[in-house]
Design a protein around this motif. Structure first.
Motif, mmCIF file in Angstrom:
data_model
loop_
_atom_site.group_PDB
_atom_site.id
_atom_site.type_symbol
_atom_site.label_atom_id
_atom_site.label_comp_id
_atom_site.label_asym_id
_atom_site.label_seq_id
_atom_site.Cartn_x
_atom_site.Cartn_y
_atom_site.Cartn_z
ATOM 1 N N ASP A 10 0.824 -1.213 0.000
ATOM 2 C CA ASP A 10 0.000 0.000 0.000
ATOM 3 C C ASP A 10 0.857 1.261 0.000
ATOM 4 O O ASP A 10 0.488 2.275 -0.605
ATOM 5 C CB ASP A 10 -0.995 -0.003 1.156
ATOM 6 N N GLU A 11 2.012 1.211 0.650
ATOM 7 C CA GLU A 11 2.920 2.369 0.668
ATOM 8 C C GLU A 11 3.531 2.594 -0.716
ATOM 9 O O GLU A 11 3.674 3.731 -1.163
ATOM 10 C CB GLU A 11 4.012 2.152 1.718
ATOM 11 N N TRP A 12 3.874 1.509 -1.394
ATOM 12 C CA TRP A 12 4.404 1.586 -2.759
ATOM 13 C C TRP A 12 3.328 2.127 -3.693
ATOM 14 O O TRP A 12 3.590 2.998 -4.516
ATOM 15 C CB TRP A 12 4.899 0.218 -3.191
ATOM 16 N N ALA A 13 2.094 1.650 -3.556
ATOM 17 C CA ALA A 13 0.990 2.131 -4.395
ATOM 18 C C ALA A 13 0.752 3.625 -4.171
ATOM 19 O O ALA A 13 0.519 4.372 -5.131
ATOM 20 C CB ALA A 13 -0.278 1.330 -4.113
ATOM 21 N N ALA A 14 0.841 4.063 -2.926
ATOM 22 C CA ALA A 14 0.648 5.488 -2.617
ATOM 23 C C ALA A 14 1.739 6.339 -3.266
ATOM 24 O O ALA A 14 1.462 7.420 -3.791
ATOM 25 C CB ALA A 14 0.613 5.698 -1.105
ATOM 26 N N LEU A 15 2.981 5.859 -3.236
ATOM 27 C CA LEU A 15 4.076 6.584 -3.893
ATOM 28 C C LEU A 15 3.841 6.662 -5.394
ATOM 29 O O LEU A 15 4.021 7.725 -6.000
ATOM 30 C CB LEU A 15 5.418 5.908 -3.594
ATOM 31 N N GLN A 17 1.015 6.602 -6.955
ATOM 32 C CA GLN A 17 -0.122 7.475 -7.236
ATOM 33 C C GLN A 17 0.221 8.948 -7.021
ATOM 34 O O GLN A 17 -0.094 9.801 -7.848
ATOM 35 C CB GLN A 17 -1.314 7.083 -6.363
ATOM 36 N N ALA A 18 0.882 9.256 -5.901
ATOM 37 C CA ALA A 18 1.154 10.652 -5.544
ATOM 38 C C ALA A 18 2.418 11.215 -6.192
ATOM 39 O O ALA A 18 2.561 12.423 -6.327
ATOM 40 C CB ALA A 18 1.262 10.786 -4.029
ATOM 41 N N GLY A 19 3.363 10.332 -6.554
ATOM 42 C CA GLY A 19 4.609 10.806 -7.144
ATOM 43 C C GLY A 19 5.689 11.119 -6.131
ATOM 44 O O GLY A 19 6.838 11.354 -6.498
ATOM 45 N N GLU A 20 5.330 11.142 -4.854
ATOM 46 C CA GLU A 20 6.299 11.326 -3.785
ATOM 47 C C GLU A 20 5.676 10.874 -2.467
ATOM 48 O O GLU A 20 4.455 10.736 -2.351
ATOM 49 C CB GLU A 20 6.791 12.764 -3.686
ATOM 50 N N THR A 21 6.536 10.637 -1.483
ATOM 51 C CA THR A 21 6.063 10.198 -0.175
ATOM 52 C C THR A 21 7.053 10.608 0.906
ATOM 53 O O THR A 21 8.252 10.683 0.656
ATOM 54 C CB THR A 21 5.874 8.663 -0.122
ATOM 55 N N THR A 22 6.518 10.868 2.075
ATOM 56 C CA THR A 22 7.370 11.107 3.236
ATOM 57 C C THR A 22 7.610 9.804 3.987
ATOM 58 O O THR A 22 8.217 9.806 5.047
ATOM 59 C CB THR A 22 6.766 12.178 4.165
ATOM 60 N N GLY A 31 10.925 11.549 11.271
ATOM 61 C CA GLY A 31 11.185 12.791 10.555
ATOM 62 C C GLY A 31 12.103 12.657 9.359
ATOM 63 O O GLY A 31 12.603 13.656 8.848
ATOM 64 N N PHE A 32 12.321 11.429 8.892
ATOM 65 C CA PHE A 32 13.128 11.194 7.691
ATOM 66 C C PHE A 32 12.777 9.833 7.119
ATOM 67 O O PHE A 32 12.187 8.997 7.807
ATOM 68 C CB PHE A 32 14.633 11.277 7.990
ATOM 69 N N VAL A 33 13.129 9.626 5.848
ATOM 70 C CA VAL A 33 12.882 8.352 5.176
ATOM 71 C C VAL A 33 14.097 7.454 5.396
ATOM 72 O O VAL A 33 15.215 7.814 5.026
ATOM 73 C CB VAL A 33 12.614 8.542 3.665
ATOM 74 N N ARG A 85 13.696 14.680 3.336
ATOM 75 C CA ARG A 85 12.674 15.289 2.478
ATOM 76 C C ARG A 85 11.867 14.146 1.894
ATOM 77 O O ARG A 85 12.181 12.980 2.115
ATOM 78 C CB ARG A 85 13.279 16.169 1.387
ATOM 79 N N ALA A 86 10.856 14.474 1.119
ATOM 80 C CA ALA A 86 10.035 13.439 0.491
ATOM 81 C C ALA A 86 10.857 12.666 -0.548
ATOM 82 O O ALA A 86 11.703 13.242 -1.240
ATOM 83 C CB ALA A 86 8.810 14.058 -0.166
ATOM 84 N N LEU A 87 10.590 11.382 -0.631
ATOM 85 C CA LEU A 87 11.153 10.537 -1.671
ATOM 86 C C LEU A 87 10.297 10.704 -2.913
ATOM 87 O O LEU A 87 9.066 10.604 -2.851
ATOM 88 C CB LEU A 87 11.147 9.070 -1.225
ATOM 89 N N ARG A 88 10.929 10.984 -4.036
ATOM 90 C CA ARG A 88 10.214 11.181 -5.302
ATOM 91 C C ARG A 88 10.209 9.887 -6.110
ATOM 92 O O ARG A 88 11.226 9.185 -6.175
ATOM 93 C CB ARG A 88 10.887 12.286 -6.107
ATOM 94 N N LEU A 89 9.096 9.603 -6.743
ATOM 95 C CA LEU A 89 8.991 8.413 -7.579
ATOM 96 C C LEU A 89 10.065 8.425 -8.664
ATOM 97 O O LEU A 89 10.629 7.378 -8.999
ATOM 98 C CB LEU A 89 7.593 8.320 -8.207
ATOM 99 N N SER A 90 10.417 9.586 -9.158
ATOM 100 C CA SER A 90 11.441 9.704 -10.200
ATOM 101 C C SER A 90 12.820 9.258 -9.713
ATOM 102 O O SER A 90 13.707 8.992 -10.530
ATOM 103 C CB SER A 90 11.512 11.138 -10.722
ATOM 104 N N GLU A 91 13.010 9.155 -8.402
ATOM 105 C CA GLU A 91 14.294 8.730 -7.840
ATOM 106 C C GLU A 91 14.413 7.212 -7.711
ATOM 107 O O GLU A 91 15.478 6.703 -7.396
ATOM 108 C CB GLU A 91 14.503 9.385 -6.471
ATOM 109 N N VAL A 92 13.319 6.501 -7.958
ATOM 110 C CA VAL A 92 13.327 5.042 -7.873
ATOM 111 C C VAL A 92 13.899 4.491 -9.177
ATOM 112 O O VAL A 92 13.326 4.675 -10.240
ATOM 113 C CB VAL A 92 11.917 4.484 -7.606
ATOM 114 N N VAL A 93 15.044 3.828 -9.073
ATOM 115 C CA VAL A 93 15.719 3.246 -10.238
ATOM 116 C C VAL A 93 15.015 1.962 -10.656
ATOM 117 O O VAL A 93 14.808 1.705 -11.837
ATOM 118 C CB VAL A 93 17.209 2.985 -9.928
#
Length: 112
Positions: A10-15, A17-22, A31-33, A85-93
Motif C-alpha cells: 500500500d505504501e508503494w501504491a501510494a508513492l 499514485q502521488a509521485g512522492e512520499t514522506t 522525521g526522515f525516510v 525530504r520526500a522521496l520522489r517516484l522519479s528517484e526510484v531506479v
C-alpha cells in the motif's frame, strides 16, 4: 551507489499514485525516510518486517538525492542513509517484490 527502501504494497501504491512520499509510519515518526545499503537491507527486513508478505524493495541512486541524504550512525554503530525530504517516484531506479520464502525475505540477485 544504490540505496534501498522496503515498503509495504500500500505504501508503494501510494508513492506511485502521488509521485512522492514522506514514507512509512516509522519514517513519519522519525522525521526522515529510512534507507539501507545492500549490505544492511537483509538485516533491516529481518528486524522490521519479519514474516510480512507483500513487500516491495525499491532501489534509489544516492548521489541524486543531494544534501537531503545524510549518513547517520544507527543500528550497531553502522551509518545508514536517511533522506530528510520526500522521496520522489522519479528517484526510484527499480522496484521489485520482496517475497517471503521459508521464513526469510529473498532479495533480488541484482543486489549482489
Amino acid at each position: 551507489m544504490l540505496i534501498y527502501k522496503i515498503f509495504r504494497a500500500d505504501e508503494w501504491a501510494a508513492l506511485q499514485q502521488a509521485g512522492e512520499t514522506t514514507g512509512a509510519p516509522v519514517d513519519l515518526a522519525d522525521g526522515f525516510v529510512h534507507f539501507s545499503t545492500a549490505e544492511q537491507a537483509a538485516e533491516t527486513a529481518a528486524k522490521h518486517f519479519a514474516g510480512q508478505e507483500g513487500l516491495m524493495l525499491l532501489a534509489c541512486e544516492a548521489e541524486t538525492m543531494g544534501a537531503a541524504l545524510r549518513w547517520e550512525v544507527s543500528r550497531g554503530g553502522a551509518k545508514f542513509p536517511h533522506l530528510f525530504r520526500a522521496l520522489r517516484l522519479s528517484e526510484v531506479v527499480w522496484a521489485e517484490p520482496l517475497p517471503l520464502m521459508d521464513g526469510a525475505h529473498r532479495f533480488p540477485e541484482r543486489m549482489v
